[in-house]
Each structure stands twice: as C-alpha cells, then as structure tokens.
Design a protein around this motif. Structure first.
Motif, PDB file in Angstrom:
ATOM      1  N   GLN A  15      19.395  38.768  67.811  1.00  0.00           N
ATOM      2  CA  GLN A  15      20.321  39.548  68.497  1.00  0.00           C
ATOM      3  C   GLN A  15      19.507  39.204  69.786  1.00  0.00           C
ATOM      4  O   GLN A  15      19.914  38.834  70.984  1.00  0.00           O
ATOM      5  N   ILE A  16      18.028  38.489  70.298  1.00  0.00           N
ATOM      6  CA  ILE A  16      16.845  38.197  71.538  1.00  0.00           C
ATOM      7  C   ILE A  16      17.667  37.019  71.386  1.00  0.00           C
ATOM      8  O   ILE A  16      17.986  36.163  72.670  1.00  0.00           O
ATOM      9  N   GLU A  17      18.234  36.190  70.541  1.00  0.00           N
ATOM     10  CA  GLU A  17      18.331  34.593  70.311  1.00  0.00           C
ATOM     11  C   GLU A  17      19.669  34.160  70.955  1.00  0.00           C
ATOM     12  O   GLU A  17      20.170  33.840  71.504  1.00  0.00           O
ATOM     13  N   ASN A  18      20.713  35.323  70.198  1.00  0.00           N
ATOM     14  CA  ASN A  18      22.333  35.235  70.899  1.00  0.00           C
ATOM     15  C   ASN A  18      22.397  36.178  72.399  1.00  0.00           C
ATOM     16  O   ASN A  18      22.651  34.795  72.898  1.00  0.00           O
ATOM     17  N   GLU A  19      21.872  36.724  72.851  1.00  0.00           N
ATOM     18  CA  GLU A  19      21.657  37.094  74.218  1.00  0.00           C
ATOM     19  C   GLU A  19      20.734  36.128  75.073  1.00  0.00           C
ATOM     20  O   GLU A  19      21.552  36.327  76.929  1.00  0.00           O
ATOM     21  N   SER A  20      20.432  34.870  74.458  1.00  0.00           N
ATOM     22  CA  SER A  20      19.317  34.295  75.460  1.00  0.00           C
ATOM     23  C   SER A  20      19.783  32.844  76.047  1.00  0.00           C
ATOM     24  O   SER A  20      19.567  32.561  76.392  1.00  0.00           O
TER      25      SER A  20
END
Length: 145
Positions: A15-20
C-alpha cells in the motif's frame, strides 16, 4: 521501532509502495524478493502496531544499494524517513560496507534534501531513468569509510 519485514507486513508495505511511486513493485514481487532473495534486506518502521514506512536494500561485497525507501503519505515530514535512512546507514557500517548507492528522481526535491542531509552526494545522472514519466535520476553515493 525498526524491525525486519515479515510476510504479514506485505499488504501494508505494498500500500505504501503503491501510493509512493509511479511504477511500484507488485505485491507478488515484494513477497518473492522477501522470501527468495537473500541479498536483499527488508525493514519496516512500525509505531503502535502500524507500519509507517520501509526500505529494501542490498549488500554485495562492501557496496550497499538502496532499492526503495518509502513513508506513508500521512506520516511524511515527521522523521520516519530520517530514522529509516539512519538505520540503513548504521546497519551498513556495522556490516563493513564502504559505500551506499541509490537513484532518485531529479524532481523529487524532498527525497534529495533528505539524502543530502545524510551526506549523500550527486555523482551522476541517468537520463530518462523513469521512462514512463520521462524523468532523469541522480546517482547518489555516500562513502562510509
């Protein structure tokens, strides 16, 4: 607290990777690299049971390369990235590394400021590194010894 990443962390890390990032690692790739690639180190920053950031790096001989480092968008500018980078540097020194390398978009001013704060220097440029965005990347290096 910074600790080693576990399989159960991959949903949140994804989730963090995808939003970053524009071209994030897939969840399948995150799991595969975590479970099958012994050259990579995976760490998460956890606070009160919630993962707020992470990094993935490799060490081959005495060189460390940062593959990805990211912080949840709601927790940026709160020192999480600094703590992750400090952990990575300390770990690299303890393991006898002499240099840390990374690439960062020339347009990512926040990341550039963080890396330069920690002594990374721009040593080159990779033209069109982020092809889908048409962006260049700086090669950055920090000498440890």
């Amino acid at each position: 607290m910074i600790r080693k990443m576990q399989i159960s962390d991959t949903d949140r890390v994804y989730q963090i990777e995808n939003e970053s990032f524009f071209e994030p690692w897939s969840k399948k790739q995150l799991i595969r690299e975590l479970t099958q690639n012994s050259l990579l180190s995976h760490y998460v920053y956890e606070d009160k049971g919630e993962i707020l950031g992470f990094y993935i790096a490799s060490k081959v001989l005495d060189l460390v390369e940062v593959f990805t480092i990211a912080v949840d968008k709601n927790y940026r500018k709160r020192g999480v990235g600094s703590e992750l980078l400090s952990h990575l540097i300390d770990k690299s020194v303890k393991e006898g590394a002499s240099e840390i390398w990374l690439e960062v978009s020339t347009k990512n001013k926040r990341a550039l400021a963080l890396y330069e704060k920690f002594g990374f220097e721009r040593v080159g440029i990779r033209k069109n590194y982020y092809q889908k965005l048409g962006e260049d990347a700086y090669n950055m290096k920090r000498i440890l010894k």
